[in-house]
Design an enzyme around this catalytic site. Structure first.
Site, PDB file in Angstrom:
ATOM      1  N   ARG A  97       0.851  -1.178   0.000  1.00 32.80           N
ATOM      2  CA  ARG A  97       0.000   0.000   0.000  1.00 32.80           C
ATOM      3  C   ARG A  97       0.895   1.239   0.000  1.00 32.80           C
ATOM      4  O   ARG A  97       2.064   1.175   0.386  1.00 32.80           O
ATOM      5  CB  ARG A  97      -0.906   0.004   1.227  1.00 32.80           C
ATOM      6  CG  ARG A  97      -1.971  -1.075   1.214  1.00 32.80           C
ATOM      7  CD  ARG A  97      -2.652  -1.192   2.578  1.00 32.80           C
ATOM      8  NE  ARG A  97      -3.256   0.061   2.991  1.00 32.80           N
ATOM      9  CZ  ARG A  97      -3.560   0.360   4.252  1.00 32.80           C
ATOM     10  NH1 ARG A  97      -3.280  -0.482   5.229  1.00 32.80           N
ATOM     11  NH2 ARG A  97      -4.136   1.519   4.546  1.00 32.80           N
ATOM     12  N   SER A  99       0.518   4.115   1.743  1.00 37.31           N
ATOM     13  CA  SER A  99       0.568   4.942   2.938  1.00 37.31           C
ATOM     14  C   SER A  99       1.971   4.941   3.524  1.00 37.31           C
ATOM     15  O   SER A  99       2.773   4.036   3.270  1.00 37.31           O
ATOM     16  CB  SER A  99      -0.423   4.425   3.988  1.00 37.31           C
ATOM     17  OG  SER A  99       0.031   3.209   4.550  1.00 37.31           O
ATOM     18  N   LYS A 101      -2.241  -8.676  11.146  1.00 34.66           N
ATOM     19  CA  LYS A 101      -3.595  -8.564  11.675  1.00 34.66           C
ATOM     20  C   LYS A 101      -4.604  -8.175  10.601  1.00 34.66           C
ATOM     21  O   LYS A 101      -5.813  -8.333  10.802  1.00 34.66           O
ATOM     22  CB  LYS A 101      -3.645  -7.578  12.839  1.00 34.66           C
ATOM     23  CG  LYS A 101      -3.341  -6.139  12.476  1.00 34.66           C
ATOM     24  CD  LYS A 101      -3.372  -5.262  13.716  1.00 34.66           C
ATOM     25  CE  LYS A 101      -2.952  -3.825  13.410  1.00 34.66           C
ATOM     26  NZ  LYS A 101      -3.770  -3.173  12.408  1.00 34.66           N
ATOM     27  N   THR A 147     -11.084   5.704  17.508  1.00 37.66           N
ATOM     28  CA  THR A 147     -10.565   4.409  17.097  1.00 37.66           C
ATOM     29  C   THR A 147     -11.462   3.823  16.016  1.00 37.66           C
ATOM     30  O   THR A 147     -12.682   3.974  16.066  1.00 37.66           O
ATOM     31  CB  THR A 147     -10.472   3.414  18.267  1.00 37.66           C
ATOM     32  OG1 THR A 147     -10.094   2.124  17.758  1.00 37.66           O
ATOM     33  CG2 THR A 147     -11.796   3.266  19.001  1.00 37.66           C
ATOM     34  N   SER A 195     -11.541   0.607  15.578  1.00 38.03           N
ATOM     35  CA  SER A 195     -11.563  -0.789  15.978  1.00 38.03           C
ATOM     36  C   SER A 195     -12.635  -1.087  17.015  1.00 38.03           C
ATOM     37  O   SER A 195     -12.576  -0.574  18.136  1.00 38.03           O
ATOM     38  CB  SER A 195     -10.188  -1.168  16.557  1.00 38.03           C
ATOM     39  OG  SER A 195     -10.261  -2.340  17.330  1.00 38.03           O
ATOM     40  N   ARG A 216     -10.881  -2.340  20.225  1.00 41.58           N
ATOM     41  CA  ARG A 216     -10.341  -1.307  21.109  1.00 41.58           C
ATOM     42  C   ARG A 216     -11.461  -0.548  21.807  1.00 41.58           C
ATOM     43  O   ARG A 216     -11.371  -0.242  22.996  1.00 41.58           O
ATOM     44  CB  ARG A 216      -9.465  -0.339  20.304  1.00 41.58           C
ATOM     45  CG  ARG A 216      -8.150  -0.961  19.854  1.00 41.58           C
ATOM     46  CD  ARG A 216      -7.375  -0.027  18.952  1.00 41.58           C
ATOM     47  NE  ARG A 216      -6.109  -0.618  18.530  1.00 41.58           N
ATOM     48  CZ  ARG A 216      -5.546  -0.432  17.344  1.00 41.58           C
ATOM     49  NH1 ARG A 216      -6.138   0.343  16.448  1.00 41.58           N
ATOM     50  NH2 ARG A 216      -4.397  -1.004  17.051  1.00 41.58           N
ATOM     51  N   ARG A 255     -11.039   7.459  10.839  1.00 39.24           N
ATOM     52  CA  ARG A 255     -10.294   6.821   9.764  1.00 39.24           C
ATOM     53  C   ARG A 255      -9.117   7.714   9.404  1.00 39.24           C
ATOM     54  O   ARG A 255      -8.967   8.806   9.914  1.00 39.24           O
ATOM     55  CB  ARG A 255     -11.173   6.635   8.506  1.00 39.24           C
ATOM     56  CG  ARG A 255     -12.197   5.523   8.584  1.00 39.24           C
ATOM     57  CD  ARG A 255     -11.609   4.123   8.587  1.00 39.24           C
ATOM     58  NE  ARG A 255     -10.633   3.908   7.521  1.00 39.24           N
ATOM     59  CZ  ARG A 255     -10.956   3.561   6.262  1.00 39.24           C
ATOM     60  NH1 ARG A 255     -12.219   3.416   5.924  1.00 39.24           N
ATOM     61  NH2 ARG A 255     -10.011   3.347   5.375  1.00 39.24           N
ATOM     62  N   GLY A 256      -8.278   7.238   8.499  1.00 34.40           N
ATOM     63  CA  GLY A 256      -7.129   8.003   8.061  1.00 34.40           C
ATOM     64  C   GLY A 256      -5.848   7.399   8.576  1.00 34.40           C
ATOM     65  O   GLY A 256      -5.848   6.514   9.439  1.00 34.40           O
ATOM     66  N   ASN A 257      -4.717   7.862   8.034  1.00 36.71           N
ATOM     67  CA  ASN A 257      -3.435   7.328   8.476  1.00 36.71           C
ATOM     68  C   ASN A 257      -3.125   7.807   9.892  1.00 36.71           C
ATOM     69  O   ASN A 257      -3.849   8.604  10.474  1.00 36.71           O
ATOM     70  CB  ASN A 257      -2.321   7.693   7.492  1.00 36.71           C
ATOM     71  CG  ASN A 257      -2.118   9.192   7.358  1.00 36.71           C
ATOM     72  OD1 ASN A 257      -2.261   9.944   8.321  1.00 36.71           O
ATOM     73  ND2 ASN A 257      -1.765   9.638   6.170  1.00 36.71           N
ATOM     74  N   THR A 272      -2.858  11.547  10.471  1.00 38.78           N
ATOM     75  CA  THR A 272      -4.166  12.197  10.385  1.00 38.78           C
ATOM     76  C   THR A 272      -4.925  12.043  11.692  1.00 38.78           C
ATOM     77  O   THR A 272      -5.517  12.996  12.217  1.00 38.78           O
ATOM     78  CB  THR A 272      -4.992  11.600   9.230  1.00 38.78           C
ATOM     79  OG1 THR A 272      -4.323  11.862   7.992  1.00 38.78           O
ATOM     80  CG2 THR A 272      -6.388  12.201   9.187  1.00 38.78           C
ATOM     81  N   ARG A 273      -4.898  10.841  12.255  1.00 44.76           N
ATOM     82  CA  ARG A 273      -5.626  10.606  13.497  1.00 44.76           C
ATOM     83  C   ARG A 273      -4.969  11.318  14.677  1.00 44.76           C
ATOM     84  O   ARG A 273      -5.662  11.860  15.539  1.00 44.76           O
ATOM     85  CB  ARG A 273      -5.754   9.098  13.739  1.00 44.76           C
ATOM     86  CG  ARG A 273      -6.852   8.492  12.869  1.00 44.76           C
ATOM     87  CD  ARG A 273      -7.006   7.021  13.112  1.00 44.76           C
ATOM     88  NE  ARG A 273      -6.093   6.254  12.261  1.00 44.76           N
ATOM     89  CZ  ARG A 273      -6.028   4.932  12.278  1.00 44.76           C
ATOM     90  NH1 ARG A 273      -6.764   4.240  13.124  1.00 44.76           N
ATOM     91  NH2 ARG A 273      -5.204   4.303  11.459  1.00 44.76           N
ATOM     92  N   CYS A 299     -15.790  -8.465  11.435  1.00 49.01           N
ATOM     93  CA  CYS A 299     -15.220  -7.150  11.716  1.00 49.01           C
ATOM     94  C   CYS A 299     -15.956  -6.397  12.811  1.00 49.01           C
ATOM     95  O   CYS A 299     -15.443  -5.432  13.350  1.00 49.01           O
ATOM     96  CB  CYS A 299     -15.186  -6.312  10.442  1.00 49.01           C
ATOM     97  SG  CYS A 299     -16.818  -6.021   9.723  1.00 49.01           S
TER      98      CYS A 299
END
Length: 314
Positions: A12, A14, A82, A126, A128, A131, A148-150, A153-154, A241
Site C-alpha cells: 500500500r 501509505s 492482523k 478508534t 476498531s 479497542r 479513519r485516516g493514516n 491524520t488521526r 469485523c
C-alpha cells in the site's frame, strides 16, 4: 522455478505501509542478497472513507495486493498480519512472518494524559470495535468515536481538539517515528491486542518453491507459532469485523494464549487462556475458542462473508 535476482514487492502507498515494506525489503536483501523493488498499490480501503465495518473490515486493504500478486504484476506482497483474513486465499501462500514487534495498543492524548486522567465523556478515536469495547471495560464513562485516516491524520485530530485521544498500535507508531505522541501503553492485562498485531506477513503465489525457500530466511518461527495460535482462535470464533476479539500468545517452546470477547457496550467480557507446545499452535487457538464459545461468546461474534477479520486498520 528459480527465485529471481530481483523481487517486486507490492505495498500500500501509505507512509506506514511503505516503511513496513521497506523494512521487509531490506531484511530480504541483507539475508539473501536478492534486490527488492517496492511497487505502490492503491486498494479500495485506501480510497473509501466509509468505516471499516461497513466496507468489509481490514480485508479491503489486502484484496488489492492479492489481485496484483495473482496477476503476476508483483512477486510478493507485504501486509500487517492482523489485516490478513483467516480464510485461506486460493493460489496464495503465507511465505513468512517476520520477527514480531511490540504487539500492544497505545493511547495518544492531549497534554500527556493517561486514560485515567481523561474527563468523563472524553471522546477517544478508534476504528476498531475491539479497542472501543475494551476502552469501555476500563472506563465506561468515556465515548469511543470512529475515526479513519493514516496515523498522522488521526494524531492530528487530537491536536486539533476534534477528539481527546486516539488509540493506535504501538508497533506502527514506532515504525514511523511517532512514539513521541504516546501517552500510555496498554499492558495486555488491560487491553488484549488484535490477533497478529505487531507482526508483518509476506505472501507469494503457491507453487514457487525456490521463492518460498528464499523467503524462509526472514521467517521467524516463534512469531509464526504465536500468531498462528491467535489467528486459529479468531477463525474458530468465526469473528467478523464487528466482533471485539482480542488474543495474544507468547512463549518459546511452550505457548500461552490469552483471549477475550467483549460485548460492544463493554458491559460483558468473556476471557479464556490455555497453554500448549508451539508445534500445536493451531490446536491451542481452537481450544481457547471452544472454551469461549462454551461460555457464550457466540452472542458477541459475527460471521463475515468469506473473510474473517477483526476490524483494526492501524
Amino acid at each position: 522455478m528459480t527465485a529471481p535476482a530481483r523481487l517486486l514487492l507490492g505495498t500500500r502507498k501509505s507512509q506506514m505501509a511503505t516503511v513496513q515494506s521497506q523494512m521487509v525489503a531490506d531484511l530480504i536483501t541483507e539475508r539473501t542478497g536478492c534486490q527488492v523493488e517496492l511497487v505502490g498499490i492503491t486498494t479500495f480501503g485506501d480510497v473509501s472513507r466509509a468505516q471499516l465495518a461497513q466496507i468489509g473490515g481490514t480485508g479491503v486493504f489486502v484484496s488489492g495486493l492479492r489481485a496484483r500478486l495473482l496477476d503476476g504484476d508483483i512477486d510478493i506482497a507485504v501486509h500487517s498480519l492482523k489485516d490478513l483474513p483467516t480464510t485461506p486465499a486460493e493460489g496464495i501462500e503465507l511465505a513468512a512472518v517476520l520477527p514480531r514487534e511490540d504487539p500492544r495498543d497505545a493511547l495518544a492524548a492531549r497534554g500527556g494524559a493517561k486514560l485515567a486522567d481523561l474527563p468523563a465523556g472524553a471522546m477517544i478515536g478508534t476504528g476498531s470495535p475491539r479497542r472501543a469495547a475494551q476502552l469501555l471495560l476500563l472506563r465506561p464513562d468515556v465515548r469511543p468515536v470512529p475515526v479513519r485516516g493514516n496515523a498522522d491524520t488521526r494524531l492530528g485530530r487530537v491536536t486539533s481538539g476534534e477528539v481527546d485521544a486516539v488509540v493506535l498500535a504501538y508497533a506502527g507508531l514506532a515504525r514511523i517515528g511517532r512514539l513521541d505522541a504516546v501517552t500510555q501503553v496498554f499492558d495486555p492485562d488491560e487491553m488484549l491486542p488484535s490477533p497478529g498485531q505487531g507482526a508483518l506477513a509476506v505472501e507469494c503465489r503457491t507453487g514457487q518453491q525456490d521463492l518460498l525457500a528464499l523467503l524462509a530466511s526472514v521467517d521467524d518461527a516463534a512469531s509464526r507459532a504465536a500468531t498462528t495460535a491467535e489467528r486459529s482462535l479468531l477463525a474458530a470464533l468465526e469473528a467478523g469485523c464487528s466482533a471485539p476479539v482480542g488474543g495474544y500468545a507468547a512463549g518459546a517452546d511452550e505457548l500461552r494464549l490469552r483471549a477475550v470477547v467483549v460485548a460492544a457496550d463493554g458491559e460483558t467480557a468473556l476471557r479464556a487462556s490455555a497453554g500448549a507446545p508451539a508445534a500445536e499452535a493451531e490446536r491451542l487457538g481452537r481450544e481457547v475458542a471452544a472454551e469461549l464459545l462454551r461460555r457464550g461468546a457466540g452472542r458477541y461474534t459475527a460471521v463475515s462473508t468469506g473473510h474473517i477479520i477483526n476490524g483494526d486498520d492501524d
